[in-house]
Structures are given as structure tokens and as C-alpha cells.
Design a protein around this motif. Sequence first.
Motif, PDB file in Angstrom:
ATOM      1  N   CYS A 158       0.847  -1.192   0.000  1.00 51.76           N
ATOM      2  CA  CYS A 158       0.000   0.000   0.000  1.00 51.76           C
ATOM      3  C   CYS A 158       0.878   1.236   0.000  1.00 51.76           C
ATOM      4  O   CYS A 158       1.917   1.263   0.661  1.00 51.76           O
ATOM      5  CB  CYS A 158      -0.891  -0.009   1.249  1.00 51.76           C
ATOM      6  SG  CYS A 158      -1.981   1.418   1.315  1.00 51.76           S
ATOM      7  N   ASN A 160      -0.510   4.382   0.591  1.00 62.41           N
ATOM      8  CA  ASN A 160      -1.350   5.490   1.061  1.00 62.41           C
ATOM      9  C   ASN A 160      -0.907   6.142   2.355  1.00 62.41           C
ATOM     10  O   ASN A 160      -1.212   7.301   2.597  1.00 62.41           O
ATOM     11  CB  ASN A 160      -2.798   5.028   1.180  1.00 62.41           C
ATOM     12  CG  ASN A 160      -3.408   4.858  -0.194  1.00 62.41           C
ATOM     13  OD1 ASN A 160      -3.315   5.757  -1.021  1.00 62.41           O
ATOM     14  ND2 ASN A 160      -3.969   3.702  -0.467  1.00 62.41           N
ATOM     15  N   TYR A 161      -0.227   5.439   3.181  1.00 62.45           N
ATOM     16  CA  TYR A 161       0.280   6.014   4.441  1.00 62.45           C
ATOM     17  C   TYR A 161      -0.785   6.776   5.227  1.00 62.45           C
ATOM     18  O   TYR A 161      -0.582   7.941   5.583  1.00 62.45           O
ATOM     19  CB  TYR A 161       1.516   6.886   4.183  1.00 62.45           C
ATOM     20  CG  TYR A 161       2.699   6.061   3.737  1.00 62.45           C
ATOM     21  CD1 TYR A 161       3.519   5.451   4.684  1.00 62.45           C
ATOM     22  CD2 TYR A 161       2.961   5.861   2.381  1.00 62.45           C
ATOM     23  CE1 TYR A 161       4.580   4.657   4.272  1.00 62.45           C
ATOM     24  CE2 TYR A 161       4.018   5.060   1.973  1.00 62.45           C
ATOM     25  CZ  TYR A 161       4.821   4.465   2.920  1.00 62.45           C
ATOM     26  OH  TYR A 161       5.867   3.688   2.528  1.00 62.45           O
ATOM     27  N   CYS A 162      -1.925   6.145   5.470  1.00 63.03           N
ATOM     28  CA  CYS A 162      -2.875   6.736   6.413  1.00 63.03           C
ATOM     29  C   CYS A 162      -2.112   6.848   7.733  1.00 63.03           C
ATOM     30  O   CYS A 162      -1.348   5.938   8.083  1.00 63.03           O
ATOM     31  CB  CYS A 162      -4.093   5.832   6.570  1.00 63.03           C
ATOM     32  SG  CYS A 162      -4.925   5.563   4.992  1.00 63.03           S
ATOM     33  N   TYR A 164      -2.518   6.477  10.804  1.00 61.60           N
ATOM     34  CA  TYR A 164      -2.649   5.515  11.914  1.00 61.60           C
ATOM     35  C   TYR A 164      -2.145   4.124  11.531  1.00 61.60           C
ATOM     36  O   TYR A 164      -2.058   3.243  12.382  1.00 61.60           O
ATOM     37  CB  TYR A 164      -4.141   5.392  12.314  1.00 61.60           C
ATOM     38  CG  TYR A 164      -5.040   5.120  11.119  1.00 61.60           C
ATOM     39  CD1 TYR A 164      -5.193   3.840  10.622  1.00 61.60           C
ATOM     40  CD2 TYR A 164      -5.683   6.163  10.468  1.00 61.60           C
ATOM     41  CE1 TYR A 164      -5.958   3.595   9.503  1.00 61.60           C
ATOM     42  CE2 TYR A 164      -6.462   5.931   9.350  1.00 61.60           C
ATOM     43  CZ  TYR A 164      -6.595   4.647   8.868  1.00 61.60           C
ATOM     44  OH  TYR A 164      -7.341   4.409   7.760  1.00 61.60           O
ATOM     45  N   CYS A 165      -1.819   3.912  10.265  1.00 66.91           N
ATOM     46  CA  CYS A 165      -1.745   2.531   9.761  1.00 66.91           C
ATOM     47  C   CYS A 165      -0.320   2.047   9.513  1.00 66.91           C
ATOM     48  O   CYS A 165       0.506   2.727   8.903  1.00 66.91           O
ATOM     49  CB  CYS A 165      -2.553   2.433   8.476  1.00 66.91           C
ATOM     50  SG  CYS A 165      -2.631   0.746   7.851  1.00 66.91           S
ATOM     51  N   VAL A 167       0.378  -0.779   7.825  1.00 66.94           N
ATOM     52  CA  VAL A 167       0.449  -1.689   6.659  1.00 66.94           C
ATOM     53  C   VAL A 167       1.522  -1.310   5.626  1.00 66.94           C
ATOM     54  O   VAL A 167       2.296  -2.170   5.196  1.00 66.94           O
ATOM     55  CB  VAL A 167      -0.948  -1.851   5.993  1.00 66.94           C
ATOM     56  CG1 VAL A 167      -0.858  -2.498   4.624  1.00 66.94           C
ATOM     57  CG2 VAL A 167      -1.862  -2.673   6.900  1.00 66.94           C
ATOM     58  N   PRO A 168       1.631  -0.035   5.203  1.00 73.25           N
ATOM     59  CA  PRO A 168       2.649   0.276   4.190  1.00 73.25           C
ATOM     60  C   PRO A 168       4.064  -0.078   4.643  1.00 73.25           C
ATOM     61  O   PRO A 168       4.920  -0.401   3.825  1.00 73.25           O
ATOM     62  CB  PRO A 168       2.509   1.793   4.002  1.00 73.25           C
ATOM     63  CG  PRO A 168       1.114   2.093   4.426  1.00 73.25           C
ATOM     64  CD  PRO A 168       0.815   1.141   5.553  1.00 73.25           C
ATOM     65  N   GLN A 202      -4.958  -4.281  -0.645  1.00 74.03           N
ATOM     66  CA  GLN A 202      -5.204  -3.226   0.368  1.00 74.03           C
ATOM     67  C   GLN A 202      -6.030  -2.101  -0.217  1.00 74.03           C
ATOM     68  O   GLN A 202      -6.759  -1.415   0.490  1.00 74.03           O
ATOM     69  CB  GLN A 202      -3.877  -2.656   0.889  1.00 74.03           C
ATOM     70  CG  GLN A 202      -2.920  -3.673   1.465  1.00 74.03           C
ATOM     71  CD  GLN A 202      -3.450  -4.332   2.714  1.00 74.03           C
ATOM     72  OE1 GLN A 202      -4.376  -3.834   3.344  1.00 74.03           O
ATOM     73  NE2 GLN A 202      -2.892  -5.465   3.075  1.00 74.03           N
ATOM     74  N   HIS A 239     -10.501   1.989  -1.524  1.00 71.72           N
ATOM     75  CA  HIS A 239     -10.233   3.287  -0.886  1.00 71.72           C
ATOM     76  C   HIS A 239     -11.162   4.317  -1.529  1.00 71.72           C
ATOM     77  O   HIS A 239     -11.159   4.465  -2.754  1.00 71.72           O
ATOM     78  CB  HIS A 239      -8.773   3.676  -1.091  1.00 71.72           C
ATOM     79  CG  HIS A 239      -8.333   4.787  -0.182  1.00 71.72           C
ATOM     80  ND1 HIS A 239      -9.017   5.984  -0.103  1.00 71.72           N
ATOM     81  CD2 HIS A 239      -7.322   4.864   0.713  1.00 71.72           C
ATOM     82  CE1 HIS A 239      -8.409   6.752   0.790  1.00 71.72           C
ATOM     83  NE2 HIS A 239      -7.392   6.094   1.304  1.00 71.72           N
ATOM     84  N   ARG A 278      -6.416  10.774   4.789  1.00 75.34           N
ATOM     85  CA  ARG A 278      -7.266   9.901   3.982  1.00 75.34           C
ATOM     86  C   ARG A 278      -7.492  10.440   2.562  1.00 75.34           C
ATOM     87  O   ARG A 278      -7.894   9.685   1.681  1.00 75.34           O
ATOM     88  CB  ARG A 278      -8.612   9.672   4.676  1.00 75.34           C
ATOM     89  CG  ARG A 278      -8.513   8.801   5.909  1.00 75.34           C
ATOM     90  CD  ARG A 278      -8.163   7.365   5.556  1.00 75.34           C
ATOM     91  NE  ARG A 278      -9.286   6.674   4.939  1.00 75.34           N
ATOM     92  CZ  ARG A 278      -9.206   5.439   4.446  1.00 75.34           C
ATOM     93  NH1 ARG A 278      -8.062   4.779   4.467  1.00 75.34           N
ATOM     94  NH2 ARG A 278     -10.259   4.875   3.906  1.00 75.34           N
TER      95      ARG A 278
HETATM   96 FE1  SF4 Z   1      -3.241   1.498   3.212  1.00 77.68          FE
HETATM   97 FE2  SF4 Z   1      -5.674   0.872   4.153  1.00 77.68          FE
HETATM   98 FE3  SF4 Z   1      -3.603   1.189   5.849  1.00 77.68          FE
HETATM   99 FE4  SF4 Z   1      -4.625   3.338   4.614  1.00 77.68          FE
HETATM  100  S1  SF4 Z   1      -5.709   1.996   6.085  1.00 77.68           S
HETATM  101  S2  SF4 Z   1      -2.426   2.844   4.825  1.00 77.68           S
HETATM  102  S3  SF4 Z   1      -5.225   2.464   2.610  1.00 77.68           S
HETATM  103  S4  SF4 Z   1      -3.805  -0.391   4.256  1.00 77.68           S
END
Ligand code: SF4
Length: 441
Positions: A158, A160-162, A164-165, A167-168, A202, A239, A278
Motif C-alpha cells: 500500500c 497510502n500512508y494513512c 494511523y496505519c 500496513v505500508p 489493500q 479506498h 485519507r
Molecule cells: Fe493502506 Fe488501508 Fe492502511 Fe490506509 S488503512 S495505509 S489504505 S492499508
Amino acid sequence: MKTRYIYIATFGCQMNVHDSEQMAALLEEEGYRLTQDSARADVILFNTCSIRDKAEQKAFSELGRLVKLKEKNPGLLVGFGGCLAQHLGEGVYKREKAVDFVFGTHHISRLPEILAAVTNGKKRAVETCFFSEIQSLGVFAPPAPGELSAFVSIMQGCDNYCSYCVVPYLRGPEMSRPPEEILEEIRKLACCGVKEVTLLGQNVNSYGKNLAGGCNFVSLLKSIEAIQGLERIRFTTSHPKDLSDDLIDCFRSLSKLCEHIHLPVQSGSNRVLKRMNRGYSVGEYCAKVERLRTVCPSISITSDVIVGFPGETAKDYQETVDMMEKIRFDSLFSFKYSERKGTAARTFNDPVPEAEKQRRLKELQALQDRHTQEKNSALEGSVQEVLVEGPSKNSDSDMTGRTRAWRIVNFKGGRELAGKKVKVEITRGFLHSLRGRMINR
Ligand code: SF4
Ligand code: 5AD
């Protein structure tokens, strides 16, 4: 040669469930057999999740139990994989003695090789580098006999680097699988009797961004629609910022695309959405929902919300409640904000006290239950297409399946209906399922 058994413990999301299926397929190719009994296993794999602290705690508490198993069976090998493995790397060994090897999110296809090295060299391994190209699994993961539904990964990572997240940082940058590879896999699944695929990523809406040849998510969906034998297409996760009008129109033009979209909104406050990075406003989100409902009135819209993001005021929270009242989701996953190492939100001040997060969560869940119940009750008297999965867990004379909008339906019927599409008149809408009467095949 003695059969060697593997046991896989999976934590977290659908992506992880699918990754575990792939691990099983790879190791079955190597002659291993999958077992549901950890005491019988020669190899135990932990496929972990790190999205919230709770998932992390759960993995470690389960892992702690393996120490006893290892005492009984010193030859047992324990592999620790997935997001938490990527996050902790070598640090896993400090926290848990029972682990023999650590493999990150890009190393599933290398499992046989890693396992062979650990078995022969008896040396602990840590494999957590990222590759710059998507790694093909190299084998086809066949569905279990009679399985109607399958996950198909179309991308990983991913960008996107939200704020809080995590995942990236744990799954790396976004990379799409080549369309030919995806289509070939779905054709094979359809040949094996699979009728429904769920495309995973994602952020599937931005599929194709890094591919040459101009394939995007809409063109991929159109090619999948043409696959013979396949009857239903689903995808997750979307998204909102990347949900194009073209994709929305697919809900009208593609007959196999099911009327359901999971579209995480995260908050109903523009101030919070901005701090979450977002890339859309509440107004823009609502406009997309409206367009989805205009194009496809029966579409089910589900979402994710985080409560207690740092600095979320009572007013911000109230705006989330107001947004939910306005949109009325079909179903919602709500989470308490969980601070994650390395994310931008970790540096934000003004945490929301735990008790207040809990209060907001409970209130949102009660509100959503009311909306879900209303939506399900409103379906009473309607006729739904149900893909029959098999006998219901609760009654011998009932069969169970899902509507195109992903609702569970139970109805009286014989086992010969498994795998068939039937029409069911809904007689009762409950909070978590529907009850119905089959009206024909
Ligand atoms: Fe990526 Fe979803 Fe995490 Fe945002 S919330 S960084 S879109 S995986
Ligand atoms: N805290 C709480 N919830 C989170 N999510 C992702 N990161 C966090 C976090 N740090 C939620 C989001 C996302 C879903 C998969 O998990 O709502 O959509």
C-alpha cells in the motif's frame, strides 16, 4: 518416507487467510500434509497480524503455548510469519524461545527453501527484506473439494500512508500482479468448480498503477466477467479516494459483480480525516455513496470506522454518528484507535482516554446494530438469489448460503442444493442472518 504434517495458525484479515492458503499449497507441493491438530504437527507456522495491538497480543499468547509442545516434540519446527514478523524481525527471538525461523510478508513463495535450510542447517533464520517485484507463488493453490468460493490476490502492499496505519511499512509499496496471471488463476479455479471469487488487495481501486500496458481495475473486472463458469465477483478493500465513476458504473454493467462494496470511511469529521491523511472529505465520501446507490439501488455498503483517534473531540465523534445516521451502512466494523510504532499518528498529542474510546465504540456498535437490523427487516418479503454453501451449523434440515449482497440466509432444503444458485423468499430478517423459504431452483 514418513508423512510430515504442518499446522498453520492464522491471525487477522482475509489477506492473511489467503496467504495461509498459499503457504499450505506450497508446502503440500513439497509433500507436507495439512493438519488441524497442532500436537500432531512437524512444522507449525504462525501467520500473524499487526494492525492493532490486540492482534499482536493474541499471537504471542498463542505462541507461548508452543513451548510445552516443543518440550514433548524436540523435532518440531516453528515458523513465525506475516505482518508481526515483518515488524519485529530478529526481535521475535527475544520475545519467544520456541521460534525457529522468521519470515516476512514478501517471503511466502520462499517458504520451502527457508524451511529446507532451517531443517538441514538447524540454524535460526530471519527473512524480512522487501523485493521490488511481486513474487509469483509458482504453484496453483487448488480449492478444497466442493469449495465454491476462493480468494484471489491481485496486488500487495500500500502507498497510502494513512497516519494511523502500519500496513505500508509491513507489506511494502503497492505492486500489482500481471493481469494474465490473475485471469489464468481464476480460469483454473472456475474449472475446479469455484463459482465466486473475491479479489484481494489493500486498495484494489488503484490496481494497475505500476503496470505497463494500461490495465486498470475496471478493465481487469471486465476480463474476469468473461470467464466461463464463474458466477460471482467480489472485491475488497476499496479506498474512497480511488473509487472512480467508471468503477461505480460496473455495478450496473457487469452482471457477475455482486452488489456489495466495503468502503472504509474511518471518520465522519473532516478535521480527523485530514489528520488521518485519507485524501477525501465527508462530503466527497457521501457523494460517492449516493452515486453508488443511484447506479445500483440494491447495493450493500459496509465500512470501517476508528474511534478515539488522537485529538478526536466530542464534536468530531458526534459528526461520525451524524454521518452514520445519514448514510445508514448495511454493516460496519468499528475499532478503537491503537497506537502503532513508526506511524505518523504516534507523534500526535492529545490521546483519547481508554474509557472514552470504549464508550464511543459501544455506542457506535449499538447504533450500527439498529441500522443493520432495520436493513435486514426491510428485506422481508423480497426474493434473493442465494449461492448455497452447504448444511447450516444449527439445524440438520437447513441449508445456508449468501445473497449477492453478502448476507447469510438459512432455509429448509436438502444437501443436494450445495453449490447451486436458488431463489429464496426472505421471511425474517435477524441481526446477523436472514431466514427464508426456497421458491425454486
Ligand atoms: Fe493502506 Fe488501508 Fe492502511 Fe490506509 S488503512 S495505509 S489504505 S492499508
Ligand atoms: N487502530 C485502529 N484501527 C486501525 N485500522 C487500521 N489501523 C488501525 C489502528 N492503528 C482499521 C481501519 C482499517 C481496518 C482494516 O483496520 O479501520 O480500515
